[in-house]
Design a protein around this motif. Sequence first.
Motif, PDB file in Angstrom:
ATOM      1  N   HIS A 174     -67.196 -66.626  50.633  1.00  0.00           N
ATOM      2  CA  HIS A 174     -65.897 -65.984  50.451  1.00  0.00           C
ATOM      3  C   HIS A 174     -64.843 -66.997  50.028  1.00  0.00           C
ATOM      4  CE1 HIS A 174     -62.347 -63.639  52.440  1.00  0.00           C
ATOM      5  NE2 HIS A 174     -62.276 -63.652  51.121  1.00  0.00           N
ATOM      6  N   LYS A 175     -64.760 -68.093  50.724  1.00  0.00           N
ATOM      7  CA  LYS A 175     -63.759 -69.113  50.416  1.00  0.00           C
ATOM      8  C   LYS A 175     -63.977 -69.711  49.024  1.00  0.00           C
ATOM      9  CE  LYS A 175     -63.182 -70.398  55.289  1.00  0.00           C
ATOM     10  NZ  LYS A 175     -63.455 -71.436  56.312  1.00  0.00           N
ATOM     11  N   ILE A 176     -65.250 -69.939  48.687  1.00  0.00           N
ATOM     12  CA  ILE A 176     -65.572 -70.551  47.394  1.00  0.00           C
ATOM     13  C   ILE A 176     -65.110 -69.658  46.245  1.00  0.00           C
ATOM     14  CG2 ILE A 176     -67.469 -71.205  45.860  1.00  0.00           C
ATOM     15  CD1 ILE A 176     -68.994 -72.055  48.467  1.00  0.00           C
ATOM     16  N   PHE A 177     -65.469 -68.373  46.304  1.00  0.00           N
ATOM     17  CA  PHE A 177     -65.132 -67.483  45.197  1.00  0.00           C
ATOM     18  C   PHE A 177     -63.653 -67.114  45.186  1.00  0.00           C
ATOM     19  CE2 PHE A 177     -69.730 -66.962  44.984  1.00  0.00           C
ATOM     20  CZ  PHE A 177     -69.929 -66.944  43.611  1.00  0.00           C
ATOM     21  N   GLN A 178     -63.046 -67.034  46.362  1.00  0.00           N
ATOM     22  CA  GLN A 178     -61.597 -66.801  46.424  1.00  0.00           C
ATOM     23  C   GLN A 178     -60.875 -67.946  45.719  1.00  0.00           C
ATOM     24  OE1 GLN A 178     -60.403 -64.136  48.833  1.00  0.00           O
ATOM     25  NE2 GLN A 178     -58.585 -64.192  47.561  1.00  0.00           N
ATOM     26  N   SER A 179     -61.297 -69.155  46.029  1.00  0.00           N
ATOM     27  CA  SER A 179     -60.694 -70.330  45.414  1.00  0.00           C
ATOM     28  C   SER A 179     -60.987 -70.389  43.914  1.00  0.00           C
ATOM     29  CB  SER A 179     -61.227 -71.592  46.098  1.00  0.00           C
ATOM     30  OG  SER A 179     -60.749 -72.758  45.475  1.00  0.00           O
TER      31      SER A 179
ATOM     32  N   ASP B  17     -74.194 -69.034  55.370  1.00  0.00           N
ATOM     33  CA  ASP B  17     -72.774 -69.010  55.725  1.00  0.00           C
ATOM     34  C   ASP B  17     -71.980 -68.164  54.718  1.00  0.00           C
ATOM     35  OD1 ASP B  17     -70.229 -69.511  56.570  1.00  0.00           O
ATOM     36  OD2 ASP B  17     -70.274 -71.679  56.200  1.00  0.00           O
ATOM     37  N   PRO B  18     -71.968 -66.829  54.876  1.00  0.00           N
ATOM     38  CA  PRO B  18     -71.219 -65.982  53.953  1.00  0.00           C
ATOM     39  C   PRO B  18     -69.728 -66.272  53.914  1.00  0.00           C
ATOM     40  CG  PRO B  18     -72.789 -64.678  55.216  1.00  0.00           C
ATOM     41  CD  PRO B  18     -72.759 -66.038  55.835  1.00  0.00           C
ATOM     42  N   ASP B  19     -69.152 -66.728  55.033  1.00  0.00           N
ATOM     43  CA  ASP B  19     -67.724 -67.038  55.039  1.00  0.00           C
ATOM     44  C   ASP B  19     -67.396 -68.123  54.018  1.00  0.00           C
ATOM     45  OD1 ASP B  19     -66.842 -65.186  56.923  1.00  0.00           O
ATOM     46  OD2 ASP B  19     -67.379 -66.489  58.603  1.00  0.00           O
TER      47      ASP B  19
END
Length: 518
Positions: free
Chosen positions: A392-397, A387-389
């Motif tokens: 994205h959310k994890i590292f953005q956060s 789940d690449p999305d």
Amino acid sequence: MKKLPVGISTLKEIIEEGHAYVDKSKFVHNLSERGKYYFLSRPRRFGKSLFIDTLKAAFEADKDLFRGLWLYDNWDWEKRYPVIHISFAEGVLKSRDELDRKIFELIEGHQKRLGVQCRYKDSVSGCFSDLIQRSSEKYALRAVILIDEYDKPILDNIVNPKIAEEMREGLNNLYSVIKGQDANLCFVFLTGVSKFSKVSLFSGLNNLTDITLDAEYSAICGYTEPEMVSVFSERLENKSLEDIRKWYNGYAWLGEKVYNPFSILHYLRAGKFRNYWFETGTPTFLINLLQKNQYYIPDIENIEASETLIGAFDIDFIRPENLLFQAGYLTIAHDRRVAGKIFYKLQYPNMEVKASLSDYILNRYSHDTVLKERTQLRIYQAFQDADPDSLHKIFQSLFSAIPHDWYRKNKLSAYEGYYASVFYCYFTALGLDVTAEDTTSHGRIDMTVKIDNRAYIFEFKVVDIDKTPGTALGQIKQKGYAEKYRAGMAEIYLIGVEFDRDERNIVTFEWEQLQASQ
């Protein structure tokens, strides 16, 4: 089943108390037959002290300890040499005066044990010289000098250059005696973690044979796989040798690879894969050095350094490359000669070191330990779920949660490798199969992660620094990076990540999924 010699560094205790012993006694014979002055550098907790003690037992003709070992039938047990064994392993010395007092204590102990009396009570060099000469005269045999942890007084004070220099001068005062006492010496062996330049620490002692990178002595400390399998066969039953190899094998000094003895013994006792060796020391100075040099952490996997660089270490010349190698965080993958110079390709020896060092570095990059651990669990689950999305959310956060003040203090927003280094450290700290600067026929992939027959290909850009036209994802596709993994992986994910220094975060995260047949 013999007991495990966990934490034991004396041959007598190992043999008499029925512990398992990996026989290194042939090295004693080879060294004594082929030379006189030796130097060996090996990482901490790697069996140096035990080998020094094995040398001591042999030269003191303690024959019974070698019954059943190679040396038993290959040594002259009629000669009992006076052995002067100096170790700086115990305690932490914080001044030149403390060092001199420690040396005098060690010399006094040898005077009592050998039954001699030094005439010079106020001079370290004079007393040491007298000890050697009088011991040789009394025993009618030239003396043996064994020095363990020769560099520890300096390394214990490396963050304070002034004191470190004082320690270096004090040790030089001791070691310089050795050359002048050549006529009274039969054998000399010094060992420690680092390799300081002969000019700075061994003034006058220019005849040391450095066996650190001698392929013949690569396995002088540590366990080769045949040795481990033979000596600990009963304890290895129902265990995966492939997993053990991945975690604890891999150290090499241009010869046969060896296992870290400290880690493997603890693993055999506990039966669990853990970072045993790494937990015994905190590389704070190393992490500070990496941060000071704004080191691009994924590049640790791709260091190629000259013989001069990895061999040169001094108080006023400390580079990440030589510190990483000499401290045992990197080992030699292979060497090559270029225009008369030798260059070494360095790599992590095994999963224990790679994951542990990354996790420790991550502690410096992360402002919140609890957040770091939660993030690690979420990242692993995202890979498990393909789940690449979520990534994205994890590292953005993650980047959003770092306080502005923390950036200001560390000046990380000006460090273009910081963002990719955080990705790398999170992935490797989890023990994932990560390849930085992954070589292909079309160029180098910034980072590849392989898990469950899937390959994740990452390309990173800092948009206000990297002026290459196109997007990070576009570069992956244009360069054909996926070709390398089409035959071996069921699924391939192409992930382009772009950062902005002013935003201090990800501004673009694009991905595509390919089937292996596409």
